[in-house]
Scaffold this active site. Structure first.
Site, PDB file in Angstrom:
ATOM      1  N   GLU A 390      25.287  27.043   3.458  1.00 33.48           N
ATOM      2  CA  GLU A 390      26.029  26.901   4.718  1.00 33.48           C
ATOM      3  C   GLU A 390      27.239  25.989   4.522  1.00 33.48           C
ATOM      4  O   GLU A 390      27.199  25.059   3.701  1.00 33.48           O
ATOM      5  CB  GLU A 390      25.118  26.247   5.762  1.00 33.48           C
ATOM      6  CG  GLU A 390      24.333  27.232   6.609  1.00 33.48           C
ATOM      7  CD  GLU A 390      25.170  27.778   7.760  1.00 33.48           C
ATOM      8  OE1 GLU A 390      26.376  28.020   7.585  1.00 33.48           O
ATOM      9  OE2 GLU A 390      24.603  27.953   8.853  1.00 33.48           O
ATOM     10  N   ASP A 391      28.289  26.216   5.299  1.00 37.04           N
ATOM     11  CA  ASP A 391      29.423  25.305   5.271  1.00 37.04           C
ATOM     12  C   ASP A 391      29.093  24.031   6.046  1.00 37.04           C
ATOM     13  O   ASP A 391      29.283  22.922   5.583  1.00 37.04           O
ATOM     14  CB  ASP A 391      30.686  25.976   5.831  1.00 37.04           C
ATOM     15  CG  ASP A 391      30.428  26.725   7.136  1.00 37.04           C
ATOM     16  OD1 ASP A 391      29.277  26.720   7.629  1.00 37.04           O
ATOM     17  OD2 ASP A 391      31.378  27.327   7.673  1.00 37.04           O
ATOM     18  N   ASP A 394      25.719  22.128  12.574  1.00 32.53           N
ATOM     19  CA  ASP A 394      26.152  21.326  13.714  1.00 32.53           C
ATOM     20  C   ASP A 394      24.957  21.204  14.670  1.00 32.53           C
ATOM     21  O   ASP A 394      24.086  20.369  14.472  1.00 32.53           O
ATOM     22  CB  ASP A 394      27.358  22.051  14.325  1.00 32.53           C
ATOM     23  CG  ASP A 394      28.010  21.313  15.466  1.00 32.53           C
ATOM     24  OD1 ASP A 394      27.666  20.154  15.694  1.00 32.53           O
ATOM     25  OD2 ASP A 394      28.876  21.895  16.127  1.00 32.53           O
ATOM     26  N   PHE A 443      35.700  17.283  14.698  1.00 31.85           N
ATOM     27  CA  PHE A 443      35.941  18.670  14.319  1.00 31.85           C
ATOM     28  C   PHE A 443      36.727  18.714  13.015  1.00 31.85           C
ATOM     29  O   PHE A 443      37.820  18.164  12.931  1.00 31.85           O
ATOM     30  CB  PHE A 443      36.691  19.418  15.423  1.00 31.85           C
ATOM     31  CG  PHE A 443      36.676  20.894  15.198  1.00 31.85           C
ATOM     32  CD1 PHE A 443      35.539  21.638  15.503  1.00 31.85           C
ATOM     33  CD2 PHE A 443      37.772  21.542  14.663  1.00 31.85           C
ATOM     34  CE1 PHE A 443      35.508  23.010  15.274  1.00 31.85           C
ATOM     35  CE2 PHE A 443      37.749  22.909  14.430  1.00 31.85           C
ATOM     36  CZ  PHE A 443      36.619  23.645  14.735  1.00 31.85           C
ATOM     37  N   ARG A 456      41.814  27.423   6.757  1.00 34.37           N
ATOM     38  CA  ARG A 456      40.746  27.644   5.777  1.00 34.37           C
ATOM     39  C   ARG A 456      41.210  27.358   4.352  1.00 34.37           C
ATOM     40  O   ARG A 456      40.423  27.013   3.495  1.00 34.37           O
ATOM     41  CB  ARG A 456      40.273  29.101   5.828  1.00 34.37           C
ATOM     42  CG  ARG A 456      39.516  29.491   7.071  1.00 34.37           C
ATOM     43  CD  ARG A 456      38.777  30.794   6.809  1.00 34.37           C
ATOM     44  NE  ARG A 456      38.399  31.476   8.039  1.00 34.37           N
ATOM     45  CZ  ARG A 456      37.314  31.215   8.735  1.00 34.37           C
ATOM     46  NH1 ARG A 456      36.488  30.275   8.341  1.00 34.37           N
ATOM     47  NH2 ARG A 456      37.033  31.895   9.826  1.00 34.37           N
TER      48      ARG A 456
END
Ligand code: 5GP
Length: 479
Positions: A390-391, A394, A443, A456
């Site tokens: 996973e990146d 959250d 964020f 990205r």
């Protein structure tokens, strides 16, 4: 068991018997030894004749700041070595036998292996191997290190003379017990020049730790008194680099060039750069803090993790995964598109055969649509060892949904690796097996992560200006 001990010992004996200067020999041995046992750093020290303290004579992989923590008190730091024993410290930040745990933590040192250097049965020094990840050393590693210690024993006998005759005055001056403190909410120093303040701001933007004028180097002595000193403007502990800034006045540049040259001659282990404003970006790019020019960077408040820091961490995770999955052939599963950079780097560092698969899902929106899989796996994972990559985790809702889907296919095992863990916002607590960085509730973009489809391609992870994120938008649904 590693098969490189013999070539390493051959190399080390050759260096020990070379024409190089004493410190260069010790530094080269430290480097070769570190690489052979797959450590991250090494320090070779000599005990003073009264066996009170240890003087570093050779090192590899340790920052100047760590080396300047002052002479180690031999009785307080890993004292069993004085009895000729090998000592292993699993967690250097907590073990009371470590004299400077805060320094170990700042350097990211996890474990330490200490090997005594014995000369005719008497301890005269020691070799320490440091690792960033908790590392077990094999008996073969220890036996190799004892052989290196034997070579060092012969060398240090010579070195003792060297220290007494030639270097002792300088080394006494260099070992300054007043260790510069790492800045912990320290007030900003009064900069001597606006260009220095500007450089500090640039370092802050990149989250590069800095110390302002932390150390003065004697350059000239007259009748044993210091007649000239040089104080570089900055020290960057993470890069182990001193930086002296120049203005554009040629007379000053020439004078500073002379001082820097002289400093390098006297202190060859010091890494120092003389920079003018145009050099900043090139220098930082060289260390992995890429120029921001070509990518979309308006809106980035600051860099949270540089490219170099990410790569370092990815290598550590890959090492751990390779060890845990030894003998297996895991399937790496990623969710498009945020994970692309991380997946690409991680898998290249795995020393395992792997297969790769991706899924895509629709993110939850405010119009009441339920999350659904828009692209399923290409191959069956039944009976396979699945590593979900996973990146960022959250709230945990995405992961929870995907894990349920994957478990239904009955894999042999299912583990999770995430680059970022925003733990503070977790709603569904899922145990994570491998975590790159734990981050606070901000964020982030870059290194695969987007905001409205952009950012990205940044090679670093940055924090967006909060005002850029519209208040009424649930931004984490946009990936
Ligand atoms: P969760 O379901 O755990 O709340 O959210 C996971 C997904 O939300 C991630 O895969 C990612 O796409 C997105 N996300 C969460 N936090 C961030 C963030 O800080 N930046 C970006 N770009 N995406 C985020």
């Amino acid at each position: 068991m590693r098969d490189n001990y013999y070539p390493a010992l051959k190399h080390i004996s050759k260096i020990a018997n070379s024409f190089f200067g004493f410190r260069k020999i010790c530094n080269s041995i430290a480097k070769s030894t570190t690489k052979t046992v797959h450590g991250d750093a090494c320090c070779i020290s000599l005990l003073n004749p009264q066996k009170e303290y240890l003087i570093t004579v050779g090192a590899y992989g340790l920052s100047d700041l760590y080396l300047r923590k002052g002479p180690l008190d031999a009785r307080k730091s890993l004292p069993e070595i004085l009895d000729g024993k090998i000592v292993f410290i699993a967690d250097a930040t907590k073990d009371e036998r470590v004299q400077h745990p805060e320094m170990a933590e700042a350097q990211g040192i996890s474990s330490i292996l200490g090997i005594p250097i014995l000369r005719k049965g008497e301890v005269i020094g020691e070799i320490r191997i440091y690792t960033r990840e908790p590392e077990e050393f094999s008996e073969a590693d220890k036996s190799f290190l004892l052989s290196v210690a034997d070579i060092c024993a012969i060398l240090l006998e010579k070195g003792e003379l060297y220290l007494l005759e030639k270097d002792y005055k300088t080394s006494k001056r260099q070992i300054n017990p007043q260790v510069a403190q790492l800045p912990t909410n320290a007030p900003r120093p009064a900069f001597a020049h606006p260009s220095e303040e500007e450089f500090a701001k640039l370092l802050d933007f990149y989250s590069i730790e800095w110390l302002y004028e932390p150390r003065s180097f004697p350059l000239h002595w007259e009748k044993d008194e210091v007649a000239e000193m040089f104080t570089p403007d900055f020290y960057l502990p993470e890069l182990d680099l001193y930086v002296e800034l120049t203005t554009l006045r040629q007379s000053l540049i020439t004078e500073k060039n002379r001082k820097v040259r002289h400093l390098k001659e006297l202190y060859p282990q010091i890494n120092i750069k003389l920079l003018n404003k145009n050099d900043y970006i090139h220098l930082l790019a060289k260390y992995g803090y890429w120029p921001l020019g070509e990518t979309k960077v308006e809106g980035i408040d600051r860099v949270l993790y540089s490219h170099t820091q990410i790569q370092r961490r990815v290598r550590v995770l890959a090492k751990r995964i390779s060890r845990d999955y030894a003998g297996k052939k895991p399937v790496l599963v990623g969710i498009l598109k945020g994970v692309t950079c991380f997946m690409s780097d991680l898998m290249q560092h795995l020393s395992l055969p792997i297969t790769l698969d991706f899924m895509a899902i629709s993110y939850y929106t405010s119009d009441g649509q339920v999350v659904k899989i828009t692209k399923d796996l290409d191959s069956s994972i039944t009976g396979q060892d699945v590593l979900m990559v996973e990146d960022i985790v959250d709230t945990g809702m995405t992961l929870n949904y995907v894990l349920k889907h994957l478990s239904a296919h009955k894999p042999a095992s299912l583990r999770i690796c995430t680059l970022l863990d925003k733990r503070a916002r977790r709603l569904i607590d899922i145990p994570l097996d491998y975590v790159g960085f734990e981050i606070s509730d901000e964020f982030v973009v870059g290194y695969g992560l987007d905001y409205r489809g952009e950012y990205r391609n940044l090679s670093f992870i940055g924090i967006l200006h909060p005002e850029l994120i519209e208040k009424d938008e649930r931004v984490h649904h946009l990936s």
